[in-house]
Design a protein around this motif. Structure first.
Motif, PDB file in Angstrom:
ATOM      1  N   TYR A 139       3.365 -20.971  -6.047  1.00  0.00           N
ATOM      2  CA  TYR A 139       2.491 -20.617  -7.157  1.00  0.00           C
ATOM      3  C   TYR A 139       1.481 -21.743  -7.366  1.00  0.00           C
ATOM      4  CZ  TYR A 139       0.683 -19.705 -11.816  1.00  0.00           C
ATOM      5  OH  TYR A 139      -0.158 -19.475 -12.874  1.00  0.00           O
ATOM      6  N   ASN A 141      -2.187 -22.678  -9.653  1.00  0.00           N
ATOM      7  CA  ASN A 141      -3.187 -22.359 -10.669  1.00  0.00           C
ATOM      8  C   ASN A 141      -3.800 -23.704 -11.092  1.00  0.00           C
ATOM      9  OD1 ASN A 141      -4.532 -21.903 -13.206  1.00  0.00           O
ATOM     10  ND2 ASN A 141      -3.436 -19.952 -13.364  1.00  0.00           N
ATOM     11  N   ARG A 150       3.049 -20.762 -20.923  1.00  0.00           N
ATOM     12  CA  ARG A 150       2.199 -19.780 -20.243  1.00  0.00           C
ATOM     13  C   ARG A 150       2.266 -19.963 -18.730  1.00  0.00           C
ATOM     14  NH1 ARG A 150      -3.699 -19.921 -22.119  1.00  0.00           N
ATOM     15  NH2 ARG A 150      -3.362 -22.166 -21.843  1.00  0.00           N
ATOM     16  N   ARG A 151       2.212 -21.204 -18.294  1.00  0.00           N
ATOM     17  CA  ARG A 151       2.297 -21.483 -16.858  1.00  0.00           C
ATOM     18  C   ARG A 151       3.670 -21.090 -16.319  1.00  0.00           C
ATOM     19  NH1 ARG A 151      -0.267 -24.546 -12.828  1.00  0.00           N
ATOM     20  NH2 ARG A 151      -1.993 -24.918 -14.271  1.00  0.00           N
ATOM     21  N   HIS A 153       5.760 -18.768 -17.413  1.00  0.00           N
ATOM     22  CA  HIS A 153       5.922 -17.318 -17.300  1.00  0.00           C
ATOM     23  C   HIS A 153       5.039 -16.732 -16.207  1.00  0.00           C
ATOM     24  CE1 HIS A 153       8.766 -16.963 -20.451  1.00  0.00           C
ATOM     25  NE2 HIS A 153       7.944 -17.270 -21.429  1.00  0.00           N
ATOM     26  N   ALA A 154       3.878 -17.324 -15.976  1.00  0.00           N
ATOM     27  CA  ALA A 154       3.029 -16.854 -14.885  1.00  0.00           C
ATOM     28  C   ALA A 154       3.710 -17.092 -13.535  1.00  0.00           C
ATOM     29  CB  ALA A 154       1.674 -17.561 -14.928  1.00  0.00           C
ATOM     30  N   GLN A 155       4.420 -18.200 -13.405  1.00  0.00           N
ATOM     31  CA  GLN A 155       5.184 -18.445 -12.187  1.00  0.00           C
ATOM     32  C   GLN A 155       6.262 -17.381 -12.013  1.00  0.00           C
ATOM     33  OE1 GLN A 155       6.585 -22.586 -11.589  1.00  0.00           O
ATOM     34  NE2 GLN A 155       5.173 -23.163 -13.222  1.00  0.00           N
ATOM     35  N   GLN A 157       6.255 -14.372 -12.907  1.00  0.00           N
ATOM     36  CA  GLN A 157       5.726 -13.069 -12.524  1.00  0.00           C
ATOM     37  C   GLN A 157       5.697 -12.913 -11.007  1.00  0.00           C
ATOM     38  OE1 GLN A 157       5.449 -10.914 -14.754  1.00  0.00           O
ATOM     39  NE2 GLN A 157       4.161  -9.248 -14.011  1.00  0.00           N
ATOM     40  N   GLU A 158       5.631 -14.031 -10.282  1.00  0.00           N
ATOM     41  CA  GLU A 158       5.678 -13.978  -8.818  1.00  0.00           C
ATOM     42  C   GLU A 158       7.010 -13.390  -8.327  1.00  0.00           C
ATOM     43  OE1 GLU A 158       3.736 -14.689  -6.070  1.00  0.00           O
ATOM     44  OE2 GLU A 158       2.102 -14.617  -7.529  1.00  0.00           O
ATOM     45  N   PRO A 261       1.442 -14.474 -22.882  1.00  0.00           N
ATOM     46  CA  PRO A 261       2.619 -13.944 -22.187  1.00  0.00           C
ATOM     47  C   PRO A 261       3.416 -12.945 -23.024  1.00  0.00           C
ATOM     48  CG  PRO A 261       3.056 -16.173 -22.946  1.00  0.00           C
ATOM     49  CD  PRO A 261       1.606 -15.901 -23.217  1.00  0.00           C
ATOM     50  N   ASN A 287       7.727  -7.283 -18.070  1.00  0.00           N
ATOM     51  CA  ASN A 287       7.316  -8.262 -17.082  1.00  0.00           C
ATOM     52  C   ASN A 287       8.300  -9.435 -17.090  1.00  0.00           C
ATOM     53  OD1 ASN A 287       6.625  -9.986 -19.188  1.00  0.00           O
ATOM     54  ND2 ASN A 287       4.448 -10.050 -18.717  1.00  0.00           N
TER      55      ASN A 287
END
Length: 431
Positions: A139, A141, A150-151, A153-155, A157-158, A261, A287
Protein backbone atom coordinates in the motif's frame (compact mmCIF):
# COMPACT_ATOMS: atom_id res chain seq x y z
CA UNK A 1 14.10 6.34 7.92
CA UNK A 2 15.65 7.17 11.26
CA UNK A 3 15.69 4.06 13.42
CA UNK A 4 15.01 3.98 17.14
CA UNK A 5 18.51 4.84 18.45
CA UNK A 6 18.85 7.70 15.91
CA UNK A 7 15.52 9.10 16.97
CA UNK A 8 16.69 9.02 20.56
CA UNK A 9 19.94 10.72 19.60
CA UNK A 10 18.01 13.47 17.85
CA UNK A 11 15.71 13.86 20.81
CA UNK A 12 18.28 13.69 23.59
CA UNK A 13 21.62 14.68 22.01
CA UNK A 14 23.20 11.46 23.27
CA UNK A 15 23.76 8.12 21.63
CA UNK A 16 23.36 4.71 23.25
CA UNK A 17 22.65 1.14 22.19
CA UNK A 18 19.56 -0.85 22.99
CA UNK A 19 19.04 -4.59 22.97
CA UNK A 20 19.58 -6.66 19.83
CA UNK A 21 16.24 -7.92 18.44
CA UNK A 22 15.82 -11.61 19.17
CA UNK A 23 13.05 -14.07 18.34
CA UNK A 24 12.25 -16.37 21.26
CA UNK A 25 10.99 -19.42 19.40
CA UNK A 26 9.62 -22.73 20.58
CA UNK A 27 12.04 -25.61 20.14
CA UNK A 28 9.24 -28.17 20.02
CA UNK A 29 8.95 -30.19 16.79
CA UNK A 30 6.15 -29.25 14.42
CA UNK A 31 4.39 -32.52 15.31
CA UNK A 32 3.92 -31.27 18.89
CA UNK A 33 1.62 -28.47 17.69
CA UNK A 34 -0.03 -30.54 14.95
CA UNK A 35 -1.14 -33.06 17.58
CA UNK A 36 -2.71 -30.30 19.68
CA UNK A 37 -4.44 -28.83 16.62
CA UNK A 38 -5.74 -32.26 15.64
CA UNK A 39 -7.20 -32.83 19.11
CA UNK A 40 -9.21 -29.62 18.78
CA UNK A 41 -10.27 -30.38 15.21
CA UNK A 42 -11.54 -33.85 16.15
CA UNK A 43 -13.73 -32.63 18.99
CA UNK A 44 -17.42 -33.51 18.74
CA UNK A 45 -18.88 -30.73 16.54
CA UNK A 46 -22.22 -30.79 18.35
CA UNK A 47 -20.53 -30.16 21.68
CA UNK A 48 -18.34 -27.51 20.08
CA UNK A 49 -21.36 -25.62 18.80
CA UNK A 50 -23.15 -25.96 22.13
CA UNK A 51 -20.20 -24.28 23.88
CA UNK A 52 -21.04 -21.10 22.02
CA UNK A 53 -24.82 -21.37 22.14
CA UNK A 54 -25.19 -22.56 18.53
CA UNK A 55 -26.67 -25.58 16.82
CA UNK A 56 -24.59 -27.93 14.70
CA UNK A 57 -25.57 -27.77 11.03
CA UNK A 58 -25.28 -31.46 10.23
CA UNK A 59 -25.05 -32.89 6.74
CA UNK A 60 -23.41 -36.10 5.48
CA UNK A 61 -20.35 -34.40 4.01
CA UNK A 62 -19.92 -31.85 6.78
CA UNK A 63 -16.11 -31.77 6.75
CA UNK A 64 -15.96 -31.19 3.01
CA UNK A 65 -18.63 -28.50 3.21
CA UNK A 66 -17.27 -26.41 6.04
CA UNK A 67 -17.57 -22.67 5.48
CA UNK A 68 -14.49 -21.22 3.87
CA UNK A 69 -12.73 -18.58 5.96
CA UNK A 70 -10.50 -15.81 4.59
CA UNK A 71 -8.16 -13.73 6.78
CA UNK A 72 -6.92 -10.20 6.23
CA UNK A 73 -4.37 -8.25 8.27
CA UNK A 74 -1.95 -5.36 8.13
CA UNK A 75 1.68 -6.34 8.59
CA UNK A 76 4.75 -4.27 9.46
CA UNK A 77 7.63 -5.27 11.76
CA UNK A 78 5.91 -8.19 13.47
CA UNK A 79 8.56 -10.79 14.31
CA UNK A 80 8.52 -14.45 13.34
CA UNK A 81 7.86 -15.28 17.00
CA UNK A 82 4.48 -13.52 16.95
CA UNK A 83 3.53 -14.98 13.58
CA UNK A 84 4.29 -18.49 14.83
CA UNK A 85 2.04 -17.95 17.86
CA UNK A 86 -0.88 -16.79 15.70
CA UNK A 87 -0.28 -19.48 13.07
CA UNK A 88 -0.47 -22.19 15.74
CA UNK A 89 -4.14 -21.26 16.25
CA UNK A 90 -5.13 -21.20 12.59
CA UNK A 91 -2.82 -23.59 10.74
CA UNK A 92 -4.61 -25.21 7.81
CA UNK A 93 -7.90 -23.38 8.36
CA UNK A 94 -7.90 -20.34 6.06
CA UNK A 95 -8.78 -20.76 2.39
CA UNK A 96 -6.91 -17.53 1.68
CA UNK A 97 -4.91 -14.87 3.55
CA UNK A 98 -4.12 -11.28 2.60
CA UNK A 99 -1.48 -9.20 4.36
CA UNK A 100 -1.02 -5.50 3.55
CA UNK A 101 2.30 -3.73 4.09
CA UNK A 102 2.76 0.02 3.72
CA UNK A 103 5.82 2.05 2.81
CA UNK A 104 4.85 4.55 5.51
CA UNK A 105 3.71 4.46 9.12
CA UNK A 106 0.40 5.89 10.23
CA UNK A 107 1.99 9.27 10.96
CA UNK A 108 3.65 9.30 7.49
CA UNK A 109 7.16 8.35 8.57
CA UNK A 110 8.85 6.31 5.83
CA UNK A 111 9.48 2.65 6.59
CA UNK A 112 11.34 -0.03 4.63
CA UNK A 113 9.14 -2.47 2.72
CA UNK A 114 10.40 -5.91 3.73
CA UNK A 115 7.69 -8.37 2.72
CA UNK A 116 5.25 -7.05 0.11
CA UNK A 117 5.24 -9.00 -3.16
CA UNK A 118 8.33 -10.94 -2.05
CA UNK A 119 7.86 -14.57 -3.11
CA UNK A 120 10.24 -15.86 -0.42
CA UNK A 121 8.20 -14.20 2.33
CA UNK A 122 4.95 -15.28 0.72
CA UNK A 123 6.09 -18.91 0.57
CA UNK A 124 7.39 -18.74 4.15
CA UNK A 125 4.02 -17.52 5.44
CA UNK A 126 2.09 -19.98 3.27
CA UNK A 127 4.04 -22.80 4.87
CA UNK A 128 3.71 -21.33 8.35
CA UNK A 129 -0.08 -20.91 8.12
CA UNK A 130 -0.74 -23.91 5.87
CA UNK A 131 -2.89 -21.88 3.51
CA UNK A 132 -3.29 -22.51 -0.24
CA UNK A 133 -3.50 -18.81 -1.16
CA UNK A 134 -1.56 -15.94 0.39
CA UNK A 135 -0.83 -12.39 -0.74
CA UNK A 136 1.35 -9.66 0.76
CA UNK A 137 0.11 -6.49 -0.93
CA UNK A 138 1.90 -3.14 -0.97
CA UNK A 139 0.00 0.00 0.00
CA UNK A 140 1.35 3.42 -0.97
CA UNK A 141 -0.12 6.88 -0.55
CA UNK A 142 2.23 9.87 -0.67
CA UNK A 143 -0.21 12.47 0.65
CA UNK A 144 1.50 13.77 3.82
CA UNK A 145 -1.76 14.87 5.45
CA UNK A 146 -3.40 11.48 4.93
CA UNK A 147 -2.43 10.07 8.32
CA UNK A 148 -3.67 8.26 11.39
CA UNK A 149 -6.81 6.15 11.35
CA UNK A 150 -7.71 7.21 7.79
CA UNK A 151 -4.46 5.78 6.45
CA UNK A 152 -4.92 2.62 8.51
CA UNK A 153 -8.40 1.95 7.15
CA UNK A 154 -7.34 2.71 3.59
CA UNK A 155 -4.67 0.03 3.93
CA UNK A 156 -7.27 -2.44 5.18
CA UNK A 157 -9.41 -1.83 2.09
CA UNK A 158 -6.65 -3.57 0.11
CA UNK A 159 -7.61 -6.77 1.96
CA UNK A 160 -10.99 -6.84 0.23
CA UNK A 161 -9.35 -6.50 -3.19
CA UNK A 162 -7.13 -9.45 -2.36
CA UNK A 163 -10.09 -11.56 -1.22
CA UNK A 164 -11.90 -10.83 -4.50
CA UNK A 165 -8.83 -11.88 -6.50
CA UNK A 166 -8.72 -15.13 -4.53
CA UNK A 167 -12.27 -16.01 -5.52
CA UNK A 168 -14.05 -15.31 -2.25
CA UNK A 169 -17.83 -15.73 -2.64
CA UNK A 170 -20.89 -14.38 -0.76
CA UNK A 171 -21.10 -17.75 1.02
CA UNK A 172 -17.58 -17.42 2.48
CA UNK A 173 -16.56 -15.58 5.66
CA UNK A 174 -14.06 -12.74 5.94
CA UNK A 175 -12.02 -12.11 9.10
CA UNK A 176 -10.04 -8.92 9.64
CA UNK A 177 -7.49 -8.92 12.43
CA UNK A 178 -4.35 -7.10 13.42
CA UNK A 179 -1.29 -9.33 13.13
CA UNK A 180 -1.26 -9.84 16.91
CA UNK A 181 -4.91 -10.99 17.14
CA UNK A 182 -6.64 -14.28 16.42
CA UNK A 183 -9.79 -16.21 17.14
CA UNK A 184 -9.11 -19.41 19.06
CA UNK A 185 -8.79 -22.50 16.89
CA UNK A 186 -11.88 -23.97 18.53
CA UNK A 187 -13.99 -20.96 17.58
CA UNK A 188 -12.61 -20.88 14.03
CA UNK A 189 -13.82 -24.47 13.65
CA UNK A 190 -17.17 -23.44 15.15
CA UNK A 191 -17.44 -20.67 12.55
CA UNK A 192 -17.02 -23.33 9.87
CA UNK A 193 -19.42 -25.89 11.32
CA UNK A 194 -22.15 -24.23 13.40
CA UNK A 195 -25.45 -22.59 12.56
CA UNK A 196 -24.50 -19.00 13.47
CA UNK A 197 -27.12 -16.27 12.86
CA UNK A 198 -24.48 -13.65 11.98
CA UNK A 199 -23.20 -15.94 9.21
CA UNK A 200 -26.67 -16.63 7.81
CA UNK A 201 -27.73 -14.07 5.21
CA UNK A 202 -31.39 -15.04 5.47
CA UNK A 203 -31.44 -13.98 9.12
CA UNK A 204 -30.09 -10.43 8.70
CA UNK A 205 -29.81 -9.46 5.00
CA UNK A 206 -26.84 -7.26 5.94
CA UNK A 207 -28.79 -5.12 8.44
CA UNK A 208 -26.10 -3.18 10.30
CA UNK A 209 -26.51 -4.34 13.88
CA UNK A 210 -26.78 -8.06 13.01
CA UNK A 211 -23.83 -8.59 10.68
CA UNK A 212 -20.56 -8.53 12.60
CA UNK A 213 -19.38 -11.22 15.00
CA UNK A 214 -16.38 -10.18 17.11
CA UNK A 215 -14.13 -12.14 19.41
CA UNK A 216 -14.02 -11.75 23.16
CA UNK A 217 -10.25 -11.82 23.45
CA UNK A 218 -7.90 -12.47 26.34
CA UNK A 219 -5.04 -9.95 26.31
CA UNK A 220 -1.44 -10.99 26.97
CA UNK A 221 0.80 -7.95 27.46
CA UNK A 222 4.36 -8.49 26.12
CA UNK A 223 4.79 -11.73 28.12
CA UNK A 224 2.65 -14.87 28.54
CA UNK A 225 2.81 -14.27 32.30
CA UNK A 226 1.36 -10.77 32.07
CA UNK A 227 -2.35 -11.42 31.51
CA UNK A 228 -4.85 -8.56 31.55
CA UNK A 229 -7.82 -9.15 33.86
CA UNK A 230 -11.40 -8.01 33.19
CA UNK A 231 -10.68 -6.28 29.91
CA UNK A 232 -13.05 -6.60 26.98
CA UNK A 233 -11.02 -6.76 23.77
CA UNK A 234 -13.42 -7.17 20.86
CA UNK A 235 -11.13 -7.99 17.94
CA UNK A 236 -10.82 -9.71 15.50
CA UNK A 237 -14.11 -9.65 13.63
CA UNK A 238 -15.81 -11.87 11.06
CA UNK A 239 -18.51 -11.04 8.50
CA UNK A 240 -20.33 -13.07 5.84
CA UNK A 241 -19.05 -12.43 2.31
CA UNK A 242 -22.55 -11.50 1.11
CA UNK A 243 -22.28 -8.28 3.17
CA UNK A 244 -18.71 -7.28 2.24
CA UNK A 245 -17.83 -4.69 -0.40
CA UNK A 246 -16.38 -6.23 -3.60
CA UNK A 247 -17.88 -9.62 -2.62
CA UNK A 248 -21.59 -8.98 -2.01
CA UNK A 249 -24.25 -8.11 -4.58
CA UNK A 250 -24.22 -4.35 -5.24
CA UNK A 251 -27.48 -4.50 -7.19
CA UNK A 252 -29.16 -5.42 -3.91
CA UNK A 253 -26.83 -3.84 -1.36
CA UNK A 254 -25.33 -0.51 -2.46
CA UNK A 255 -22.24 1.15 -1.01
CA UNK A 256 -22.78 3.44 1.97
CA UNK A 257 -22.20 7.16 1.67
CA UNK A 258 -19.23 8.05 3.85
CA UNK A 259 -17.76 10.81 5.98
CA UNK A 260 -14.10 9.84 5.69
CA UNK A 261 -13.69 6.19 6.69
CA UNK A 262 -16.95 6.24 8.65
CA UNK A 263 -20.42 5.84 7.24
CA UNK A 264 -22.34 9.07 6.77
CA UNK A 265 -25.20 9.78 9.15
CA UNK A 266 -28.31 7.87 8.20
CA UNK A 267 -26.45 4.90 6.70
CA UNK A 268 -26.01 2.75 9.78
CA UNK A 269 -23.25 4.80 11.38
CA UNK A 270 -24.48 3.86 14.86
CA UNK A 271 -25.61 0.51 16.15
CA UNK A 272 -29.18 0.87 17.30
CA UNK A 273 -30.20 4.03 15.43
CA UNK A 274 -29.24 6.24 12.47
CA UNK A 275 -30.92 4.14 9.77
CA UNK A 276 -33.02 7.02 8.38
CA UNK A 277 -31.60 6.78 4.83
CA UNK A 278 -31.53 2.99 4.56
CA UNK A 279 -34.02 1.25 2.27
CA UNK A 280 -35.43 -1.96 3.82
CA UNK A 281 -33.69 -4.99 2.34
CA UNK A 282 -31.01 -2.81 0.71
CA UNK A 283 -28.63 -2.21 3.59
CA UNK A 284 -25.15 -1.09 2.50
CA UNK A 285 -22.22 -3.45 2.13
CA UNK A 286 -19.44 -3.29 4.70
CA UNK A 287 -15.98 -2.01 3.86
CA UNK A 288 -12.79 -2.83 5.78
CA UNK A 289 -13.19 0.16 8.10
CA UNK A 290 -16.68 -1.05 9.07
CA UNK A 291 -15.16 -4.32 10.30
CA UNK A 292 -13.30 -2.38 12.99
CA UNK A 293 -15.61 0.58 13.60
CA UNK A 294 -19.22 -0.60 13.45
CA UNK A 295 -21.01 -2.44 16.20
CA UNK A 296 -21.63 -6.15 16.39
CA UNK A 297 -22.08 -9.02 18.78
CA UNK A 298 -19.19 -10.49 20.73
CA UNK A 299 -18.84 -14.25 20.57
CA UNK A 300 -18.54 -15.92 23.97
CA UNK A 301 -17.80 -19.47 24.95
CA UNK A 302 -17.73 -21.37 28.20
CA UNK A 303 -20.67 -23.60 27.39
CA UNK A 304 -23.31 -20.87 27.67
CA UNK A 305 -25.09 -18.63 25.21
CA UNK A 306 -25.61 -15.42 27.14
CA UNK A 307 -22.08 -14.08 27.35
CA UNK A 308 -21.74 -14.59 31.11
CA UNK A 309 -19.03 -16.83 32.51
CA UNK A 310 -20.34 -19.69 34.65
CA UNK A 311 -18.81 -19.59 38.11
CA UNK A 312 -18.10 -23.32 38.12
CA UNK A 313 -17.16 -23.65 34.47
CA UNK A 314 -13.89 -25.37 33.56
CA UNK A 315 -13.48 -23.00 30.61
CA UNK A 316 -13.33 -19.24 30.26
CA UNK A 317 -15.67 -17.36 27.94
CA UNK A 318 -12.88 -16.11 25.68
CA UNK A 319 -13.01 -16.80 21.94
CA UNK A 320 -9.84 -14.98 20.90
CA UNK A 321 -6.38 -13.85 21.94
CA UNK A 322 -4.51 -10.56 21.68
CA UNK A 323 -0.71 -10.75 21.98
CA UNK A 324 -0.07 -7.07 22.62
CA UNK A 325 3.36 -5.47 22.14
CA UNK A 326 4.90 -8.85 21.28
CA UNK A 327 8.08 -7.28 19.96
CA UNK A 328 11.59 -8.64 20.11
CA UNK A 329 13.06 -5.46 21.58
CA UNK A 330 11.85 -2.47 23.56
CA UNK A 331 13.47 -0.35 20.89
CA UNK A 332 10.76 -1.68 18.55
CA UNK A 333 8.10 -1.09 21.21
CA UNK A 334 9.17 2.53 21.63
CA UNK A 335 9.29 3.04 17.88
CA UNK A 336 5.70 1.80 17.66
CA UNK A 337 4.52 4.41 20.17
CA UNK A 338 6.35 7.08 18.20
CA UNK A 339 4.80 6.16 14.86
CA UNK A 340 1.38 4.55 15.40
CA UNK A 341 -2.04 6.20 15.00
CA UNK A 342 -2.00 8.34 18.16
CA UNK A 343 1.75 8.88 18.06
CA UNK A 344 3.82 10.31 20.92
CA UNK A 345 6.60 12.81 20.38
CA UNK A 346 10.00 11.19 19.86
CA UNK A 347 11.45 12.59 23.10
CA UNK A 348 8.64 11.02 25.14
CA UNK A 349 8.54 7.73 23.24
CA UNK A 350 12.29 7.21 23.58
CA UNK A 351 13.13 8.79 26.93
CA UNK A 352 10.19 8.18 29.24
CA UNK A 353 10.21 5.04 31.40
CA UNK A 354 8.18 2.19 29.91
CA UNK A 355 5.49 2.43 32.58
CA UNK A 356 4.75 6.03 31.54
CA UNK A 357 3.97 5.28 27.89
CA UNK A 358 1.45 3.05 26.20
CA UNK A 359 -1.89 3.97 27.82
CA UNK A 360 -1.33 1.75 30.87
CA UNK A 361 -0.57 -1.40 28.86
CA UNK A 362 3.15 -1.14 29.47
CA UNK A 363 2.55 -0.17 33.09
CA UNK A 364 0.77 -3.49 33.58
CA UNK A 365 3.69 -5.31 31.93
CA UNK A 366 6.24 -3.39 33.98
CA UNK A 367 4.59 -4.21 37.30
CA UNK A 368 4.16 -7.82 36.22
CA UNK A 369 7.78 -8.31 35.22
CA UNK A 370 9.12 -6.43 38.24
CA UNK A 371 6.75 -8.42 40.48
CA UNK A 372 5.27 -5.19 41.81
CA UNK A 373 1.63 -4.86 42.93
CA UNK A 374 -0.74 -3.08 40.56
CA UNK A 375 -1.58 0.47 41.53
CA UNK A 376 -5.09 1.12 42.79
CA UNK A 377 -5.81 3.72 40.10
CA UNK A 378 -4.23 1.64 37.32
CA UNK A 379 -6.57 1.31 34.33
CA UNK A 380 -5.65 -2.30 33.48
CA UNK A 381 -4.76 -4.79 36.16
CA UNK A 382 -3.30 -8.25 35.69
CA UNK A 383 -4.40 -11.76 36.56
CA UNK A 384 -2.65 -12.58 39.82
CA UNK A 385 -0.49 -15.64 39.46
CA UNK A 386 -0.15 -15.09 35.72
CA UNK A 387 -0.53 -17.78 33.10
CA UNK A 388 -1.09 -20.69 35.48
CA UNK A 389 -4.21 -19.01 36.85
CA UNK A 390 -6.17 -18.68 33.61
CA UNK A 391 -8.78 -21.15 32.41
CA UNK A 392 -8.70 -22.77 28.98
CA UNK A 393 -8.71 -22.18 26.15
CA UNK A 394 -5.03 -21.26 26.14
CA UNK A 395 -2.98 -20.39 23.06
CA UNK A 396 -1.73 -23.58 21.43
CA UNK A 397 1.82 -22.21 21.23
CA UNK A 398 1.81 -21.66 25.00
CA UNK A 399 1.50 -25.39 25.59
CA UNK A 400 5.29 -25.29 25.30
CA UNK A 401 6.11 -24.35 28.90
CA UNK A 402 9.80 -23.95 28.06
CA UNK A 403 8.89 -21.18 25.63
CA UNK A 404 6.81 -19.45 28.31
CA UNK A 405 9.77 -19.43 30.69
CA UNK A 406 12.25 -18.23 28.05
CA UNK A 407 10.01 -15.40 26.89
CA UNK A 408 9.32 -14.10 30.39
CA UNK A 409 12.94 -14.32 31.54
CA UNK A 410 14.07 -12.51 28.42
CA UNK A 411 11.53 -9.73 29.02
CA UNK A 412 12.76 -9.36 32.61
CA UNK A 413 16.30 -8.76 31.37
CA UNK A 414 15.14 -6.29 28.73
CA UNK A 415 13.15 -4.29 31.31
CA UNK A 416 16.25 -4.01 33.47
CA UNK A 417 18.33 -2.86 30.50
CA UNK A 418 15.67 -0.35 29.52
CA UNK A 419 15.51 1.04 33.06
CA UNK A 420 19.27 1.50 33.07
CA UNK A 421 19.11 3.30 29.73
CA UNK A 422 16.41 5.70 30.96
CA UNK A 423 18.36 6.39 34.15
CA UNK A 424 21.45 7.34 32.12
CA UNK A 425 19.38 9.64 29.94
CA UNK A 426 17.89 11.38 32.96
CA UNK A 427 21.30 11.81 34.60
CA UNK A 428 22.78 13.36 31.48
CA UNK A 429 19.79 15.55 30.60
CA UNK A 430 20.45 19.28 30.77
CA UNK A 431 19.03 20.97 33.86
Amino acid sequence: MLDGPMLVKAATSMEFSLDIPTDILSEKPTSFFRDLQSQIDQDDPQKRCQRYGYQYQYHPSAKSRRRRLFLGSLIAEEPLELLQIVAAESYGIYAGMVFVESNRTQNFDPRPVRRANDQNHIQQLQTLFGTPQLQIRLYTNEKPRFTGIRREHAQRQEILRGWKEMGMTPFDVGIIADADETFTRDFLRAAQECDIPHLDYAQHQCFTSNVKLAASSLVFETSPECVTAQRGWYHPEMILGACIEMIGNRSVHPLAFRDGPRRAHGYGRACSKDFSKLVPGRHPLWNAADFRMLCGRQAYGGGNDNGHHHHHSSRSNYTGFHFHNWFTSFNATRLKYKTYGHAMKARKAFTWPLYQIGKNDLKLMYHCVRNMPDEKEQKWKRVLGGFQNILPPIPIYFADTQYLWKRHEWIKKQVQMDDEMVEKLQQSAPT
